[in-house]
Design a protein around this motif. Structure first.
Motif, short mmCIF file in Angstrom:
data_model
loop_
_atom_site.label_atom_id
_atom_site.label_comp_id
_atom_site.label_asym_id
_atom_site.label_seq_id
_atom_site.Cartn_x
_atom_site.Cartn_y
_atom_site.Cartn_z
N GLY A 1 0.81 -1.20 0.00
CA GLY A 1 0.00 0.00 0.00
C GLY A 1 0.84 1.25 0.00
O GLY A 1 2.07 1.22 0.17
N ARG B 1 -5.44 6.22 1.78
CA ARG B 1 -4.58 5.03 1.81
C ARG B 1 -5.09 4.05 0.79
O ARG B 1 -6.30 3.76 0.72
CB ARG B 1 -4.61 4.40 3.20
N GLU C 1 -4.51 0.14 -0.67
CA GLU C 1 -3.89 -1.15 -0.36
C GLU C 1 -4.49 -2.23 -1.25
O GLU C 1 -5.67 -2.20 -1.56
CB GLU C 1 -4.11 -1.52 1.11
N THR D 1 3.54 -4.03 3.76
CA THR D 1 3.22 -3.89 5.18
C THR D 1 3.05 -5.25 5.86
O THR D 1 3.07 -5.32 7.08
CB THR D 1 1.94 -3.06 5.37
#
Length: 381
Positions: A12, A28, A30, A374
């Protein structure tokens, strides 16, 4: 070739500036990227959109045992086995998990044979697709559409012959900006708009009335994705095509909207609706209702390449605009997950080439994902 490993990469980034639409500002982005590993080291990539962490959990706990040890070209058997794990979740993260696995199986199977996915599935009907720019996006602040003229000029200079801005600030403002955009681009550039599920029926109808003079090719997702009655009302009143389907996942969901005659353009997302297998099932259903379908794309280079391979297999339909459908959607925002291997730009004809290289048509080393990862996991027998 047997599948001997599954790797997951939750990736992301934070777009700058935030991407605005009628419903929210995206701060954001992702996706889940899944890499299947074959017994000779060959790999295949897939993608899950919208609920990546949940899709990852389902792959790790439910679907991995159904995939490991299977032949890569047993896509149908694996797909049906994965469907059997869904229980009540037939329109959410479960289908997104299936999407990533199915996409990766197709990539792996085609790579093992040294051919493209399109060739493996019967042969491409075209080697180029008209690209439409997915943008501009609404800006934060007192002038949400203020940057659109300069951004549209930039898109025209890049060769786009079709542009899909986000609207939905207010019906009258929508009409003002789209009438101005039509004057700016002239009569030969296709204009569509995306309302991103942001309006009620009344507001959607008002927005459509104000935008009529812009001669839109389609209006996309004006309402919440499962508002069947609302879509019927809007479709009955609209003087342009209503498009949607990216937020639907199950075959039954698409059936219901087609029976209700809501969509004139169907847009399943391969990272939501079941990958190649799911999309092809939906495409057959759309053909039965004489409704054109094309992939929705707004993620990484994996789904974008899968959409090109799938688009190459779809029969041409004359829906208006500068070329027959299907078109290919191009995210024109700064998206490093899309441009990992270079920029995505149309040629002089406004089209993008369909890769004929093995699999989905690209080579991606997992190390290239490192700045965006992540979470990372691997499953082996």
């Amino acid at each position: 070739m047997k599948v001997i490993g599954i790797r997951g990469f939750l990736v992301g980034f934070a777009p700058r500036p935030a991407l605005g639409n009628a419903a929210t500002f995206i701060r954001r982005r992702e996706v889940l990227l899944v890499q299947l590993v074959g017994e000779d080291g060959t790999t295949g990539w897939g993608e899950a959109f919208n609920a990546p962490a949940a899709a990852a959990a389902l792959i790790r706990t439910r679907m991995a045992p159904l995939v490991l040890g299977q032949q890569a070209d047993a896509m149908g058997r694996v797909y049906n086995a994965m469907l059997g794990t869904l229980g009540y979740d037939r329109r959410g993260a479960g289908m997104m998990a299936i999407s990533a696995i199915d996409m990766a199986l197709h990539d792996l199977a085609a790579r093992a044979r040294g051919i493209s996915v399109a060739r493996m599935l019967g042969g491409a009907l075209r080697d180029r697709m008209l690209a439409y720019a997915s943008g501009p996006f609404i800006a934060e602040g007192p002038d949400p559409y203020g940057a659109y003229p300069a951004q549209v000029d930039a898109l025209l200079s890049r060769g786009f012959r079709a542009i899909k801005p986000r609207v939905g600030v207010a019906p009258r403002a929508d009409g003002d900006v789209m009438r101005a955009m039509r004057r700016q681009v002239g009569p030969d550039t296709a204009l569509m708009v995306d309302i991103n599920q942001g309006y009620t029926v009344g507001a959607a109808l008002a927005s459509l009335r104000h935008m009529e003079e812009a001669d839109l090719l389609w209006v996309e997702e004006p309402l919440q994705p499962e508002d069947l009655g609302g879509y019927q009302a809007v479709a009955a009143a609209a003087r342009c095509a209503i498009a949607g389907g990216e937020a639907l996942a199950s075959l039954a969901g698409f059936r219901d909207f087609l029976v209700a005659r809501t969509f004139s353009v169907l847009q399943p997302d391969m990272a939501v609706c079941g990958g190649f297998t799911g999309f092809r099932r939906i495409l057959a259903l759309a053909d039965a209702f004489d409704v054109p379908a094309m992939p929705h794309v707004f993620g990484s280079l994996v789904n974008a390449h899968a959409a090109l391979q799938m688009g190459a297999l779809i029969g041409a339909r004359r829906g208006g605009g500068p070329a027959p459908y299907p078109f290919i959607e191009v995210d024109v925002t700064p998206n490093p997950l899309l441009t990992l291997l270079g920029p995505v730009e149309p040629g002089a004809d406004g089209c993008i080439a369909v890769p004929d290289a093995p699999g989905l048509g690209f080579e991606l080393a997992p190390e290239r994902l490192a700045p965006f990862v992540t979470d990372h996991w691997e499953i082996t027998p």
